[in-house]
Design a protein around this motif. Structure first.
Motif, short mmCIF file in Angstrom:
data_model
loop_
_atom_site.label_atom_id
_atom_site.label_comp_id
_atom_site.label_asym_id
_atom_site.label_seq_id
_atom_site.Cartn_x
_atom_site.Cartn_y
_atom_site.Cartn_z
N PHE A 8 0.83 -1.20 0.00
CA PHE A 8 0.00 0.00 0.00
C PHE A 8 0.87 1.25 0.00
O PHE A 8 1.87 1.32 0.72
CB PHE A 8 -0.91 0.01 1.23
N LEU A 9 0.45 2.23 -0.79
CA LEU A 9 1.12 3.52 -0.76
C LEU A 9 0.60 4.33 0.43
O LEU A 9 -0.60 4.27 0.75
CB LEU A 9 0.85 4.30 -2.04
N SER A 56 0.27 -0.02 7.12
CA SER A 56 1.71 -0.28 6.95
C SER A 56 2.06 -0.30 5.47
O SER A 56 1.94 -1.32 4.79
CB SER A 56 2.09 -1.61 7.60
N GLN A 57 2.53 0.83 4.98
CA GLN A 57 2.95 0.92 3.60
C GLN A 57 4.33 0.32 3.39
O GLN A 57 4.81 0.24 2.26
CB GLN A 57 2.93 2.38 3.11
N ASN A 58 4.99 -0.08 4.49
CA ASN A 58 6.34 -0.64 4.39
C ASN A 58 6.34 -2.16 4.52
O ASN A 58 7.33 -2.75 4.93
CB ASN A 58 7.25 -0.03 5.47
N THR A 59 5.22 -2.77 4.17
CA THR A 59 5.10 -4.23 4.26
C THR A 59 4.71 -4.81 2.91
O THR A 59 3.76 -4.33 2.27
CB THR A 59 4.05 -4.63 5.31
N ILE A 97 3.02 -7.85 -9.36
CA ILE A 97 3.17 -6.91 -8.26
C ILE A 97 1.98 -5.96 -8.29
O ILE A 97 1.61 -5.45 -9.34
CB ILE A 97 4.49 -6.12 -8.38
N LEU A 98 1.38 -5.73 -7.11
CA LEU A 98 0.21 -4.86 -7.02
C LEU A 98 0.49 -3.75 -6.00
O LEU A 98 0.75 -4.02 -4.82
CB LEU A 98 -1.03 -5.65 -6.58
N THR A 99 0.43 -2.51 -6.46
CA THR A 99 0.56 -1.34 -5.60
C THR A 99 -0.81 -0.69 -5.46
O THR A 99 -1.44 -0.35 -6.47
CB THR A 99 1.57 -0.33 -6.17
#
Length: 210
Positions: A83-84, A165-168, A114-116
């Motif tokens: 997640f952004l 948590s965008q860092n996961t 890959i999915l953002t």
């Protein structure tokens, strides 16, 4: 004598990878496995409790003004999702750089996507700028957005992240089951994810062949 010794060392060096390959081929099914997270259901404050095996629920995300992507995207291959944040600053940029490196490692020969996922306030122009900045290949890496409520639901109850948590990185299999969580800013964690993706591919390939 020295020549024979050198020859023996060379042959041993060449043979080791063969032995490893044979071992994995013959015994790998019993040697490697990856957990299926929440196989007995999810029970968090943010989500309705359930005792059924959890899969990422159905969703629809926008990839342009006129195009959407659905949860079927997760059903076709192994997917790394993240997640952004509300604003893409230094840590967000590092995460995207790590994804760009993954994109080059896992080329089109792998059944990997890959999915953002971004909040709705990101314009498509901003997302296009990110795509250009990080040389995103749209065949491998999809950047999409949704309304904030839907993003929160997906984050908390779909991918079961305890906070925003965008860092996961979250690893899912073609059944939309969660198979791993990784700190996207930790190089050791990213390397672990690379290895577990290959293990998951191996397990899925052997499952198809059985």
């Amino acid at each position: 004598m020295r020549i024979n010794t050198k020859t023996g060392i060379l042959l041993l060096t060449l043979a080791i990878p063969v032995f490893i390959w044979l071992f994995l081929k013959l015994f790998g099914q019993n040697s490697f496995d990856l957990p299926v997270y929440y196989s007995e259901g999810v029970n968090t404050e943010a989500c309705d409790a359930t005792n059924q095996a959890h899969t990422v629920p159905k969703f629809s995300l926008q990839i342009s003004d006129s195009n959407t992507i659905s949860s079927e995207f997760l059903s076709e291959q192994i997917v790394i999702s993240h997640f952004l944040p509300d604003e893409c600053l230094e840590s967000c940029t590092q995460v995207l750089e790590n994804i760009a490196n993954l994109q080059s490692v896992f080329s089109k020969e792998y059944a990997l996507k890959i999915l953002t996922i971004a909040p709705e306030h990101y314009s498509f122009e901003e997302l296009a700028h990110l795509s250009k900045q990080f040389n995103i290949d749209p065949e491998l890496w999809v950047v999409a957005k949704a309304k904030q409520q839907k993003v929160n639901e997906l984050q908390q109850c779909g991918f079961v992240l305890s906070d925003y948590s965008q860092n996961t990185f979250v690893l899912t299999d073609p059944e939309r089951q969660i198979r791993g969580y990784y700190n996207a800013l930790d190089s050791d964690e990213v390397d672990r994810m690379k290895g577990e993706i290959k293990i998951l591919e191996y397990l899925l390939e052997n499952f198809r062949n059985d």
